[in-house]
Design a protein around this motif. Structure first.
Motif, PDB file in Angstrom:
ATOM      1  N   GLN A   1       0.856  -1.174   0.000  1.00 10.25           N
ATOM      2  CA  GLN A   1       0.000   0.000   0.000  1.00 10.25           C
ATOM      3  C   GLN A   1       0.901   1.236   0.000  1.00 10.25           C
ATOM      4  O   GLN A   1       2.006   1.210   0.528  1.00 10.25           O
ATOM      5  CB  GLN A   1      -0.945   0.002   1.200  1.00 10.25           C
ATOM      6  N   TYR A   2       0.423   2.305  -0.619  1.00  3.06           N
ATOM      7  CA  TYR A   2       1.257   3.512  -0.697  1.00  3.06           C
ATOM      8  C   TYR A   2       0.432   4.750  -0.371  1.00  3.06           C
ATOM      9  O   TYR A   2      -0.795   4.760  -0.530  1.00  3.06           O
ATOM     10  CB  TYR A   2       1.925   3.645  -2.063  1.00  3.06           C
ATOM     11  N   THR A   3       1.147   5.743   0.089  1.00  6.29           N
ATOM     12  CA  THR A   3       0.531   7.009   0.473  1.00  6.29           C
ATOM     13  C   THR A   3       1.368   8.139  -0.118  1.00  6.29           C
ATOM     14  O   THR A   3       2.605   8.079  -0.123  1.00  6.29           O
ATOM     15  CB  THR A   3       0.489   7.166   2.008  1.00  6.29           C
ATOM     16  N   ILE A   4       0.730   9.165  -0.620  1.00  7.51           N
ATOM     17  CA  ILE A   4       1.447  10.298  -1.223  1.00  7.51           C
ATOM     18  C   ILE A   4       2.040  11.185  -0.112  1.00  7.51           C
ATOM     19  O   ILE A   4       1.384  11.451   0.898  1.00  7.51           O
ATOM     20  CB  ILE A   4       0.509  11.129  -2.115  1.00  7.51           C
ATOM     21  N   VAL A   5       3.290  11.593  -0.339  1.00  7.23           N
ATOM     22  CA  VAL A   5       3.985  12.505   0.592  1.00  7.23           C
ATOM     23  C   VAL A   5       4.181  13.839  -0.114  1.00  7.23           C
ATOM     24  O   VAL A   5       4.767  13.896  -1.202  1.00  7.23           O
ATOM     25  CB  VAL A   5       5.348  11.933   1.038  1.00  7.23           C
TER      26      VAL A   5
ATOM     27  N   ILE B   1       6.417   9.166  -2.420  1.00 10.82           N
ATOM     28  CA  ILE B   1       5.415   8.295  -1.803  1.00 10.82           C
ATOM     29  C   ILE B   1       6.037   7.483  -0.678  1.00 10.82           C
ATOM     30  O   ILE B   1       7.267   7.300  -0.636  1.00 10.82           O
ATOM     31  CB  ILE B   1       4.770   7.329  -2.825  1.00 10.82           C
ATOM     32  N   LYS B   2       5.175   7.033   0.241  1.00  7.47           N
ATOM     33  CA  LYS B   2       5.577   6.104   1.304  1.00  7.47           C
ATOM     34  C   LYS B   2       4.914   4.764   1.008  1.00  7.47           C
ATOM     35  O   LYS B   2       3.717   4.706   0.703  1.00  7.47           O
ATOM     36  CB  LYS B   2       5.135   6.609   2.670  1.00  7.47           C
ATOM     37  N   LEU B   3       5.689   3.673   1.078  1.00  7.02           N
ATOM     38  CA  LEU B   3       5.150   2.337   0.796  1.00  7.02           C
ATOM     39  C   LEU B   3       5.315   1.438   2.013  1.00  7.02           C
ATOM     40  O   LEU B   3       6.252   1.604   2.807  1.00  7.02           O
ATOM     41  CB  LEU B   3       5.880   1.685  -0.377  1.00  7.02           C
ATOM     42  N   ASN B   4       4.434   0.473   2.110  1.00  2.00           N
ATOM     43  CA  ASN B   4       4.562  -0.606   3.078  1.00  2.00           C
ATOM     44  C   ASN B   4       4.201  -1.905   2.383  1.00  2.00           C
ATOM     45  O   ASN B   4       3.160  -2.000   1.710  1.00  2.00           O
ATOM     46  CB  ASN B   4       3.631  -0.404   4.269  1.00  2.00           C
ATOM     47  N   LEU B   5       5.070  -2.901   2.515  1.00  4.15           N
ATOM     48  CA  LEU B   5       4.781  -4.217   1.937  1.00  4.15           C
ATOM     49  C   LEU B   5       3.742  -4.918   2.799  1.00  4.15           C
ATOM     50  O   LEU B   5       3.733  -4.783   4.031  1.00  4.15           O
ATOM     51  CB  LEU B   5       6.063  -5.043   1.862  1.00  4.15           C
TER      52      LEU B   5
END
Length: 650
Positions: free
Chosen positions: A548-552, A593-597
Motif C-alpha cells: 500500500q502507498y501514500t502520497i507525501v 510516496i511512502k510504501l509498506n509491503l
C-alpha cells in the motif's frame, strides 16, 4: 648678500607675539636653515636661542634643550664666550645634558676665524663637530645612529678603538664597537658588559657610578686603574671614557683608547667629544624611545595577527574563509543589512535520511553527518563556495557571495559533480563502521537575491533571502539519489561545458508557470568531471508483492492509502502496478510516496516504511516506476536477496 634669514627671524618673532605658534615655528626653522646655508653663524645662534626660548615658554623643554644646545655651539664658534657663559648660567636645565666636567671649557682667547693657527685649527675641529652634531640629531633609527656616532667619535678623538655602552633597564650593554684597523663598526650586539674582555670594566663601572670622565694619558703607568686586568695585560696607553647623560639620567658610556701613543686625547679632543656627547645624549634617548615604540608596535601587530589567526581558526569552523576575512578586514562587513545581487545557489540533501536517522542512535546520526559534511565541506571550499548553512543533512552553498566571480555558475556545477563523485568514499567509510550508505540529490539555481548580515546587533548571521532560494530547494526536491538538477539560468551560463542527460518541465509549488530543469551528467573544460550512470536491470518478480502507498507532499504524509503490487525489481528501481479502482490518483512524475509491503494473504503490513520517488519513465496504464530513496535495513536485505535470486541476475 642674502639677508632673507633676518626677514624670517623677524616674522617668527611677529607671529610669536601674535600667538600664531605654527607659523612662528615654521619661520624660526626657515631663519636657522638660511643662516646656516649662507654662513651667518652669529645670526644662526640668535635664531636658535630665540627658538629655544619660544619652546621653553610652551613647556616643551626637550625641544627647547635641543635648540639651546645648538645656540651655545654657534655662539662658541662665533667666539661669544660671555654669551655662552650667560646661557649656561641662565638655562642650566636646558644645557645639563652632560655632567659638570663635561661642559665646554672656554679659554680666555676667543676662538674666532682671525685667531692664531692653533685657534683656527680648534675652531675647524668644532665646526666639524657642529656638522657631526647635526648629522647625529637627524638620525632616529638606533643601529644607524650607533654606527654614525661610533665613526664620528673615533675620527674626532683620534682613537684606535671605540666601544659604545648603553644603560638598559639598569644593565650596561655593549651595543657598538669600532676599530680603525678594520675600518668597521659592529652595532646592536647587546653584549652584557661583564661578559666582554675588550675593555677595562672597572673604568666603565666607575664612570657609570660617578657620571664623570676618566682621562688616562698612560693607563698602565699612572692613575688608580694600573692594576686593572685589561690594562695590565694589554699595556694600555691612552684611554678616554665619557658618560652620556640626558637630564641627569645616564644614557650610555663612550669608551675610546689609543695604544700607539700616550696622551693621545688632548684637552681639545676631549672638548670636542664632550660637545658631541651632548647631542648624542638627546639623539640616543630619542632613538631608544623610537625603538621601544617600534618593538611595541611589532609585538602588538604580532599579537593581533595571532588573535586574527585564532579567530579565523575558530570561526572558520562556522563560516567560510571569505566571510571571516570580510568581518576581520572590512569594518562595513559587520553592519546589518544586505545588497541585491545575482548569485548561484546550490543545495544538497540526503535521500530518506530522516527515516534512516529514526532507526539509529543519536551518536550514530552525528557520526554519519560528520563524515558526510566533512567531505562535502572540503570540496565546497576547494571550489570557492560559501557554506551558508548546514541544515541537518542538507547544505546551502552560495557562489558569488560575499565575493562575486565571473565563473560562479560553472564552479557551482563542477562542485556539485565533485560532491556526487565523493559519495563513493563517504559510503566506504560508512560501511567500515557498519552504518547505512547514503544517497544525495543536488539542486542548483542562478538568480537575484539579497545577501548580507541578517539578525540583530547581538546575534547576526551572514545569509541570503529571496524567492530564488526557495526555488532552489524545490528543484532539489525533484532529484533522486546521485542526481544533479539545475535551473535554466544556470544552464545558460555553463552550457558550453555541460553534458546534459535530459531536461524536463516542472511546475514547483508556489511558482505560477512551468520551469525547465536539466539533469547534469558531467562538465568538461578544465574540470573534466563526469558521473557514471548506473544501469538498472529490471527483472519481473516470480510472485507479485502486495503493498500500500501514500502520497507525501512537503514532507507531510497523506491520510489516504492506496493498494498496489510490486511486479518488477532492480537494485534501486521497481515497477508498481495498481488496480484501476476509482479514487486511485494518477501519480505525477517526481512525486514522493511512502510504501509498506503487505502479507500475501491479508492486508496486514509486514514491513517498515519505505520511501520512494515516482519516475518519469513511461509505464503501462495502471503502473508506474519508482526509485527507492529510503529502505529499512531488513526490507533492503530482503529485496536484494529476492532480486539476486531471480534467474539471470548475478
Amino acid at each position: 648678500m642674502n639677508h632673507g634669514h633676518k626677514f624670517y627671524l623677524v616674522e617668527a618673532e611677529r607671529y610669536r607675539v601674535l600667538g600664531q605658534k605654527a607659523k612662528a615655528i615654521d619661520y624660526y626653522d626657515r631663519a636657522i636653515a638660511l643662516a646656516q646655508e649662507n654662513g651667518y653663524i652669529n645670526e644662526e645662534a640668535l635664531a636658535q636661542e630665540l627658538a629655544a626660548k619660544f619652546y621653553l615658554a610652551q613647556g616643551k623643554t626637550t625641544i627647547a634643550s635641543a635648540y639651546m644646545l645648538k645656540a651655545r655651539y654657534a655662539y662658541f664658534l662665533w667666539g661669544a664666550t660671555a654669551k655662552v657663559r650667560d646661557l649656561e648660567e641662565n638655562y642650566p636645565q636646558l644645557l645639563a645634558t652632560t655632567s659638570a666636567p663635561a661642559r665646554i671649557r672656554l679659554r680666555d682667547s676667543k676662538a674666532t676665524r682671525s685667531t692664531s693657527d692653533s685657534s683656527s685649527g680648534e675652531a675647524l675641529d668644532l665646526a666639524t663637530v657642529m656638522r657631526a652634531s647635526q648629522a647625529i640629531s637627524g638620525e632616529i633609527v638606533l643601529d644607524k645612529l650607533l654606527a654614525k656616532l661610533m665613526e664620528l667619535a673615533i675620527e674626532n678623538a683620534g682613537a684606535q678603538k671605540g666601544i659604545l655602552i648603553l644603560s638598559q633597564e639598569g644593565k650596561l650593554m655593549i651595543e657598538a664597537t669600532g676599530e680603525v684597523q678594520t675600518n668597521k663598526v659592529n652595532v646592536l650586539q647587546s653584549l652584557p658588559l661583564e661578559q666582554s674582555e675588550e675593555l677595562p670594566k672597572a673604568i666603565v663601572n666607575y664612570v657609570a657610578r660617578t657620571q664623570s670622565d676618566v682621562v688616562l694619558s698612560d693607563a698602565c703607568r699612572e692613575g688608580i686603574f694600573t692594576a686593572e686586568p685589561y690594562i695590565s695585560q694589554n699595556r694600555s696607553k691612552s684611554i678616554l671614557c665619557v658618560p652620556i647623560i640626558n637630564q641627569g639620567k645616564l644614557i650610555g658610556i663612550l669608551y675610546l683608547e689609543n695604544n700607539l701613543t700616550t696622551a693621545a686625547f688632548t684637552p681639545q679632543r676631549i672638548e670636542v667629544l664632550q660637545v658631541l656627547s651632548s647631542q648624542a645624549a638627546i639623539s640616543l634617548e630619542n632613538a631608544l624611545l623610537y625603538r621601544t615604540l617600534e618593538q611595541k608596535v611589532t609585538e602588538r601587530t604580532a599579537q593581533l595577527k595571532q588573535k586574527n589567526e585564532l579567530i579565523r581558526q575558530v570561526f572558520g569552523r562556522y563560516l567560510t574563509d571569505e566571510v571571516v576575512s570580510n568581518l576581520l578586514e572590512t569594518p562595513e562587513g559587520l553592519k546589518l543589512g544586505g545588497e541585491r545581487r545575482e548569485i548561484t545557489i546550490l543545495t544538497s540533501d540526503l535521500r530518506g535520511f530522516t527515516a534512516t536517522s529514526e532507526r539509529l542512535s543519536p551518536e550514530e546520526v552525528v557520526t554519519i553527518l560528520n563524515i558526510y559534511l566533512e567531505s562535502m565541506a572540503e570540496i565546497i571550499t576547494q571550489y570557492q563556495g560559501t557554506i551558508d548553512e548546514f541544515m541537518g543533512d542538507g547544505i546551502l552553498v552560495l557562489f558569488g557571495a560575499p565575493n562575486a566571480r565571473e565563473d560562479d555558475a560553472v564552479r557551482a556545477v563542477a562542485c556539485a559533480i565533485a560532491m556526487q563523485l565523493a559519495m563513493k568514499s563517504v559510503n566506504e567509510k560508512m560501511q567500515e563502521r557498519g552504518l547505512p550508505t547514503l544517497e544525495m540529490g543536488i539542486g542548483i539555481n542562478t538568480g537575484e537575491v539579497v545577501v548580507g548580515n541578517i539578525g540583530s546587533e547581538r546575534r547576526t548571521k551572514y545569509g541570503v533571502v529571496g524567492s530564488q532560494v526557495n526555488l532552489t530547494f524545490r528543484i532539489e526536491s525533484y532529484t533522486t539519489g546521485g542526481q544533479i538538477l539545475i535551473a535554466e539560468p544556470t544552464f545558460k551560463e555553463a552550457q558550453p561545458l555541460l553534458k546534459i542527460n535530459q531536461h524536463k518541465q516542472v511546475q514547483p509549488k508556489g511558482i505560477d508557470h512551468p520551469i525547465t530543469i536539466y539533469d547534469v551528467g558531467g562538465i568538461g573544460g578544465e574540470y573534466n568531471l563526469f558521473l557514471s550512470p548506473e544501469e538498472e536491470i529490471l527483472k519481473p518478480l516470480p510472485q507479485k508483492i502486495p503493498l500500500q502507498y501514500t502520497i507525501v507532499e512537503d514532507k507531510q504524509i497523506g491520510s489516504t492509502s492506496f493498494q498496489g503490487n510490486l511486479v518488477q525489481l532492480s537494485a534501486k528501481v521497481a515497477l508498481v502496478s495498481c488496480e484501476p479502482i476509482t479514487g486511485n490518483p494518477r501519480l505525477k512524475p517526481l512525486s514522493n510516496i511512502k510504501l509498506n509491503l503487505l502479507s500475501q494473504n491479508s492486508q496486514v503490513e509486514v514491513s517498515e516504511d519505505i520511501y520512494a520517488k515516482v519516475l518519469e519513465k513511461p509505464a503501462q496504464p495502471g503502473s508506474f516506476y519508482i526509485s527507492f530513496t529510503a529502505q529499512p535495513p531488513a526490507v533492503k536485505a530482503k529485496l536484494e536477496k529476492l532480486y539476486h535470486s531471480i534467474e539471470g541476475v548475478s
